[in-house]
Structures are given as structure tokens and as C-alpha cells.
Write an enzyme that holds these catalytic residues in place. Structure first.
Site, PDB file in Angstrom:
ATOM      1  N   ASP A   1      10.989  22.049  50.587  1.00 56.47           N
ATOM      2  CA  ASP A   1      10.585  22.123  51.671  1.00 56.47           C
ATOM      3  C   ASP A   1       9.824  20.627  51.772  1.00 56.47           C
ATOM      4  O   ASP A   1       8.975  20.053  51.474  1.00 56.47           O
ATOM      5  CB  ASP A   1       9.534  23.067  51.940  1.00 56.47           C
ATOM      6  CG  ASP A   1       8.852  23.314  53.127  1.00 56.47           C
ATOM      7  OD1 ASP A   1       8.684  24.585  53.648  1.00 56.47           O
ATOM      8  OD2 ASP A   1       8.481  22.288  53.765  1.00 56.47           O
TER       9      ASP A   1
ATOM     10  N   ASP B   1      13.750  20.994  58.167  1.00 51.77           N
ATOM     11  CA  ASP B   1      12.746  20.449  56.874  1.00 51.77           C
ATOM     12  C   ASP B   1      12.974  21.577  55.616  1.00 51.77           C
ATOM     13  O   ASP B   1      12.092  21.403  54.680  1.00 51.77           O
ATOM     14  CB  ASP B   1      11.253  20.480  57.355  1.00 51.77           C
ATOM     15  CG  ASP B   1      10.697  21.816  57.495  1.00 51.77           C
ATOM     16  OD1 ASP B   1      11.242  22.581  57.762  1.00 51.77           O
ATOM     17  OD2 ASP B   1       9.480  21.827  57.382  1.00 51.77           O
ATOM     18  N   GLU B   2      13.937  22.429  55.536  1.00 49.31           N
ATOM     19  CA  GLU B   2      13.837  23.242  54.483  1.00 49.31           C
ATOM     20  C   GLU B   2      15.321  23.565  54.007  1.00 49.31           C
ATOM     21  O   GLU B   2      16.336  23.534  54.801  1.00 49.31           O
ATOM     22  CB  GLU B   2      13.474  24.778  55.027  1.00 49.31           C
ATOM     23  CG  GLU B   2      12.104  25.322  54.489  1.00 49.31           C
ATOM     24  CD  GLU B   2      11.997  26.781  55.062  1.00 49.31           C
ATOM     25  OE1 GLU B   2      11.055  27.369  54.629  1.00 49.31           O
ATOM     26  OE2 GLU B   2      12.959  27.133  55.908  1.00 49.31           O
TER      27      GLU B   2
END
Length: 559
Positions: free
Chosen positions: A149, A240-241
Site C-alpha cells: 500500500d 495505490d494498492e
DNA sequence: TACATACAC
DNA sequence: AATGGTGTATGTA
């Protein structure tokens, strides 16, 4: 594995005792001051009005929830400001109405609980116990998962690209909504999903930066390219992950580096985890060296736990959930239920206020009650959570996007494969839509139909690009009061078949006309029940100049 | 099938 | 003055 079953603990007390626990269960057991204050129906039953402050209303806002980097924030103060800035607004009123509805649900659950007898639970016990046995038997802990993350992703990209932002609290977004903030801003209680004007009140020197999605997509791709070396099939949950299965990478590394001593199963697992830790550290170092962006990671034997762990040592840290089944279980049971993906503020409130469940341990202790009072799907999911049985049952090793989260039985098993593996692959997609909030006022009939056509046109263009057509058209509207409605219709010929959106608009217009007249703050169109376009090739009609809404389009408006 | 909700990011 | 957009899943009727 059987040790895990024991580690799971003995079935706790009888139903009656559980019921008692709920009734006397601390401050969550009673109706809150907020609920009394906002409930017209019960208002005059109260002789004394409890004093109200911001904290009584904190639960109305998603961003009141705990978030990384906000441990030492003065919550009282933040809540007070948020309350002052919000109270009386249409948005706040709608939030209160929603809250009132969940309170009603809580009362319903309590009522059901109050009439639950020991004899009702006997069959439930049997069912649940059998299920536990089955789940533990089928539990697959053979893989090592890693969730990566990015830290404050959007804000980090902006700070990287503009050194003048260093040392300043900043937010990506605008005065109406913030999408991310840096850690400096979080110290003021300023965070994602908070409206910018409230954020500025909390932190007057807050610097706002407009979002640049192209940049974020690019950065995200660069990160992904690195991560892919560790798991070529990684699954990008969002920009973002990333959900990864690093088992193979770890095993290859072990095979090439270490002499193959004869180890028992546990020793082998221990070694794999040890290596995994180093691998992930190296991977994260590589990411920051190449992108100048930091990330955090979680490592665990289930995707869900890896996801939760990824948040633990933010920013720029990693966390391993112990591999030993008993320790893993202990980690899990200590979690507040809100940490469990899929349990949001509503489910949290229901479980806490109606059943007295605050942690996963409570969830386990009250599993019979849960099975009795909640839906089968939800009870099943919660039971899996308590046992760490959230991995996909029949490998096929594909993550199902958001479904580390929603992961009921259905979501945990097989879902789309290639997600985020290229633009062209839209298999597995269920719908496509577009919505727009207009800053107040757009309310003349003409304007609304213009907007509708515009959205249809833009959406159609995207559909054509992605070769998507479907049989269901949904109109979504949000009134100035923030109440949301949807209206949908099944259409015999899948739409859109042209890029200018005229055919889609035909249907959308009908749906919209039926709701006229009204004052809206948002309009959205969605196409679902998608079909394989190869059966019905999409003809791309050049869109040309978008024409305004003609009077004939308004035929049905005045009814 | 239609609609409302909840949730994630 | 002012509270987002996109997509998925579930519950209920």
C-alpha cells in the site's frame, strides 16, 4: 491445523448469558445522546436533554474513523470543528436521517434478540459447529501473501514533484473534497474524504493541490512494474494498492540460496516467512529507489490479514502476521471489527450496539447469535474471518479485486482473472457508469436534459472504447437534499451502439422525465447487464458535434 | 426485476 | 458558500 481449532477456544457461554451481556453491555448498549437528540419520535420522552458536542455526532462521518498517522490528534477538537461547520447543512441532515435508519435497524435487532430463546439457538449451534469444522478442514494456509500500500499516494507524488511542498501540511483535492493528505496535515486531523473547507478551518495553512490522475496512473504503473518481478500475477486493487502472492518467489529464492536441509513442516514455514520478510523489504527498497515514493506492506498467510497488516506500520514500514496458527488467530481476535474489510461504519454500529460485538474475539464468542440474527451471507463471512478462512477455496490463485474485502463465499472463490492487466481486457466487469455533481443551481428542465445528454455521450464514448454494451440503464439522481434515488430499466437492444450516446440518451431521458421536475445536485448514468460485444458488434458512429437538447426531447417532461 | 444500502479506495 | 466518482455486492420486496 487442528491446533488452530483448539486455539480458537471453546464455545462460550449459553445464549442466555450472551443475551445478558448484550443488554448490560457498557455504553454502547444504550441509546446515545445523539440518537435521542436527532430522533423526533423519541424526543419528548426524554425529560433531560443530554448536552451535545461534536463528538456526539462523530459517527456520522466516515473520516472520524481512525487512520494511519492520526493517533495523537485531538479528536475532541476535530469533532467539534467538523460539527460546527456541518450542522444545519443539507448534507448533515441527510447524514442524520441515515443514522436514524441504522438506529432503527439496531432496535430491530435488539428486539429480535430479546425474544431469542435458548431453544432457538440449539439448532444454530449445531449448524455453526459443523461449519467451523468444515472451514478448518478446508482452510488453505499454503501461500504467503503480501499487500503493498503506497503511503499517502497522491500527496506523496505531488510532494516528490514539487519540493516547495516539503515541510508543509498539504492536501490533494479542493475545497469541496479532499482525496489524500500528507502526514503533516493528518496531525491536524485533516484526512481523505473530508471536505476541504472544513480541513482549512482545522489547518488554515493547509496547501491544496489539484489532483493529477495521469501522473498517479503513471507512478502507479512504475511501482507495479517493479512489484511484478515478485509476483507476475499481482492484482492491483487500486492505484495505490497491490495484492500479491509471493510464495513462488520466496520458494525459488530459498531453493537457489540455501542448502535443502530436511526440515519439518513448521520449520519450513518459519524459514519461508523469514525469507519473505527480507524479500518484501528488498522489494520496498526497490520501489522507493526507483520512484522516490514509499510504501508499506503486510505479510500473512491470508490476503485479508496481509491487507490489515499493511496498515500497521505506516508509513514506510512493514508488518508480518505470525505464521503459527495460534499466533495468527490471536492477532486476528484482537482486531477491532472495523479493521475487517467489509465492515464499515454501519455494520460496526449494528454489531456493537445490538450485539455488543467490538472485536473479532467477540465475533467468535457470539457466533451463534450472529448466525441467528444476521443474514446467512454475513454470518458466514464473519465466521470465516474469526477462523482466518478467507482465502479463495479452490486456488486458481486470482485475487478478486475489492474482494479481499467483500469476500463473502462468492467473492472469495473465483472471480475475474485479469484485472488491471491491460486496457482491453474488460472481462469480469459488471457495469460502467458516469456521474457528475453540479455545483448547485443546475435545475432548469433544459439544463438537466442537457446534462443528461452530455453524460450519456461521454459515457458512450468510454463504452465504445472498451467495447462494452449492456441491457440495463440506470439513472441516479441526488437531490439538493442529498437524498439519492436510482431508476432503472431493461432495454431489449443493448446500448450504447454509437459513440455519441443518442441511443443511451433515449432511455435515460425517459427515466429522467418521470422524475421531473426536481432540483438535483448530481446526475449519473450506468450501463449494466453487460453482454459479450462480439455477439453484437458495436458500430462506431462518429459523434460529430454534440447537439443541444431539442424541444421534442422534452415531450414527456410536463406530466 | 427494481431499488436502496453498504463498502472500498 | 461549500461534502466526490467508480465499481461491487447484498437485502428486500
Amino acid at each position: 491445523m487442528s491446533t488452530a481449532a483448539h486455539g480458537a477456544g471453546e464455545p462460550c457461554g449459553d445464549g442466555l448469558r450472551e443475551r445478558e451481556t448484550v443488554r448490560t453491555g457498557g455504553r454502547h448498549g444504550g441509546e446515545s445522546a445523539a440518537s435521542r437528540a436527532t430522533s423526533a419520535s423519541t424526543k419528548d420522552e426524554d425529560a433531560v436533554e443530554a448536552p451535545r458536542n461534536g463528538s456526539d455526532f462523530a459517527h456520522l462521518f466516515v473520516f472520524a474513523n481512525e487512520k494511519a498517522g492520526m493517533k495523537k490528534v485531538d479528536k475532541e477538537h476535530v469533532n467539534q470543528i467538523v460539527f460546527e461547520m456541518s450542522k444545519g447543512s443539507e448534507h448533515f441532515k441527510e447524514a442524520q436521517r441515515r443514522d436514524e435508519r441504522t438506529q432503527a435497524e439496531v432496535r430491530k435487532l435488539r428486539a429480535k434478540l430479546a425474544t431469542t430463546l435458548e431453544s432457538d439457538l440449539a439448532p444454530v449451534r449445531h449448524r455453526v459447529d459443523a461449519k467451523v469444522t468444515k472451514l478448518l478442514r478446508e482452510r488453505d494456509l499454503s501461500r504467503i501473501y503480501c499487500v503493498v500500500d503506497m503511503d499517502c499516494f497522491f500527496a506523496a507524488v505531488e510532494m516528490r514533484d514539487d519540493p516547495s511542498l516539503a515541510g508543509k501540511p498539504m492536501a490533494v483535492g479542493g475545497l469541496s473534497m479532499i482525496s489524500t493528505t500528507n502526514y503533516l496535515a493528518r496531525e491536524y486531523g485533516v484526512r481523505s474524504a473530508m471536505p476541504g473547507f472544513i480541513a482549512r478551518k482545522l489547518c488554515p495553512e493547509l496547501v491544496f493541490v489539484k489532483s493529477n490522475f495521469d501522473k498517479y496512473r503513471q507512478a502507479s504503473q512504475e511501482v507495479r512494474d517493479i512489484l511484478k518481478k515478485y509476483d507476475p500475477k499481482l492484482h492491483a486493487g487500486s492505484l495505490d494498492e497491490a495484492y500479491m502472492d509471493i510464495t513462488d518467489f520466496v520458494d525459488v529464492k530459498i531453493a537457489t540460496e540455501q542448502a535443502g536441509a530436511n526440515l519439518d513442516a513448521d520449520a519450513q514455514t518459519a524459514r519461508r516467512f523469514h525469507v519473505a520478510e527480507r524479500v518484501v523489504q528488498a522489494m520496498r527498497d526497490e520501489v522507493s529507489a526507483h520512484t522516490r515514493l514509499t510504501c508499506s506492506a503486510g505479510i500473512a498467510r491470508t490476503r485479508m490479514l496481509a491487507k490489515i497488516a499493511s496498515d500497521r506500520n505506516k508509513p514506510n514500514g512493514q508488518c508480518v502476521v505470525p505464521w503459527q496458527p495460534e499466533k495468527m488467530l490471536r492477532f486476528t481476535r484482537e482486531l477491532a471489527i472495523r479493521k475487517v474489510p467489509g465492515i464499515g461504519k454501519v455494520a460496526e454500529k449494528k454489531l456493537k450496539d445490538a450485539l455488543g460485538v467490538a472485536t473479532v474475539r467477540d465475533l467468535w464468542d457470539k457466533r451463534y447469535l450472529c448466525a441467528h440474527l444476521l443474514s446467512a451471507v454475513q454470518a458466514d463471512y464473519l465466521l470465516r474471518v474469526t477462523l482466518c478462512c478467507t482465502n479463495p477455496s479452490v486456488s486458481s490463485s486470482q485475487a478478486s479485486s475489492s474482494s479481499a474485502a467483500s469476500s463473502s463465499a462468492a467473492a472469495v472463490s473465483a472471480l475475474p482473472s485479469a484485472f488491471g492487466q491491460g486496457e482491453d481486457n474488460q472481462r469480469g466487469r459488471k457495469s460502467i457508469g458516469m456521474e457528475r455533481t453540479f455545483s448547485q443551481g443546475a435545475s432548469s428542465v433544459q439544463e438537466l436534459f442537457d446534462t443528461c445528454l452530455d453524460i450519456c455521450a461521454r459515457l458512450s464514448r468510454r463504452c465504445v472504447e472498451k467495447q462494452l454494451i449492456g441491457h440495463c440503464v440506470t439513472l441516479k439522481i441526488k437531490k439538493s437534499s442529498f437524498e439519492v434515488f436510482t431508476r432503472q430499466t431493461i432495454v431489449t437492444n443493448a446500448v450504447p451502439r454509437c459513440a455519441d450516446g443518442t441511443d443511451l440518451f433515449e432511455h435515460a431521458r425517459e427515466l429522467l422525465a418521470r422524475e421531473m421536475p426536481c432540483r438535483l445536485r448530481l446526475m449519473g448514468i450506468k450501463v449494466s447487464k453487460l453482454i459479450d460485444p462480439s455477439h453484437a458488434p458495436v458500430k462506431i458512429v462518429s459523434s460529430g458535434v454534440l447537439h443541444a437538447v431539442k424541444p421534442w426531447m422534452m415531450r414527456r417532461t410536463l406530466k
